[in-house]
Design an enzyme around this catalytic site. Sequence first.
Site, PDB file in Angstrom:
ATOM      1  CG  HIS A 109       3.679  38.848  66.639  1.00 44.91           C
ATOM      2  ND1 HIS A 109       2.468  39.379  66.246  1.00 44.91           N
ATOM      3  CD2 HIS A 109       3.390  37.716  67.339  1.00 44.91           C
ATOM      4  CE1 HIS A 109       1.487  38.594  66.695  1.00 44.91           C
ATOM      5  NE2 HIS A 109       2.024  37.590  67.360  1.00 44.91           N
ATOM      6  CD  GLU A 111       5.495  41.673  61.869  1.00 45.76           C
ATOM      7  OE1 GLU A 111       5.724  40.816  62.751  1.00 45.76           O
ATOM      8  OE2 GLU A 111       4.526  41.611  61.103  1.00 45.76           O
ATOM      9  CB  CYS A 135      -0.885  41.362  64.228  1.00 45.17           C
ATOM     10  SG  CYS A 135       0.262  41.742  65.561  1.00 45.17           S
ATOM     11  CB  CYS A 138       3.482  44.028  64.503  1.00 51.36           C
ATOM     12  SG  CYS A 138       4.002  42.497  65.297  1.00 51.36           S
TER      13      CYS A 138
END
Length: 213
Positions: A109, A111, A135, A138
């Site tokens: 992801h 992040e 999410c 993260c």
Amino acid sequence: MTSNGFKSKSSPPQLTPLINCKRQAYLHWEDYFMATAVLSAQRSKDPVTQVGAVIVNEDNRIVAIGYNGFPSRCEDDEFPWYKASEIEDLLEEDQQLDPMNDKKMFVVHAEANAILNKNCANLKGTRIFTTLFPCNECAKLIVQSGITKVYYISDKYAEKPIYRASRLMFARAGIECIPYVPRQKKIVIDFERILNEDAANLNLSQEMANVKL
Ligand SMILES: O=c1ccn([C@H]2C[C@H](O)[C@@H](COP(=O)(O)O)O2)c(=O)[nH]1
Ligand SMILES: [Zn+2]
């Protein structure tokens, strides 16, 4: 000169500009950071959701940047860019849905990539600008890194349990979540205009040089 032979400390020269000709249309810090996150998202090969994230320290310096993509050395064309559920209709009757055939197994992801890419010792007291609300996975990394504020644009998955879990963790950890409101609604990167302006300036200076001759 003072009595002991050293130069006396003189006060610094004063400067008072006659007119204020500062450019007014400059990008404000937060628009600059979020725009950088949006630009970073453009590197993503995810056909559905491209995410970009930028982490900024207290001196307004960008210390990390990332977007969603497969891990290094995992080739974009060898791994699936879809969800298993999205290809169900394409399966023959005797074919089974393979859970390995799903991007979520492999994508790092935005992040997480930003946190992993940081160019400083730690992220305590920093802010993250991300194009999608983080999410739960993260969110865990954000909390553990010491990031204190999350600015986000899209919250399209807000109702999903994963994202509700993020909100809960952020709330408990005292992390402020701020839906991003840009000052400047549109930021255009127009390479063509820049190149044309350069060419026009070059022509102008050549014409002026010719006039002088
Ligand atoms: O915190 C997050 C959440 C999701 N992403 C990435 C992961 C995927 O590549 C996309 C989501 O794909 P959908 O098809 O919209 O489910 O976004 C992320 O980088 N950070
Ligand atoms: Zn995530």
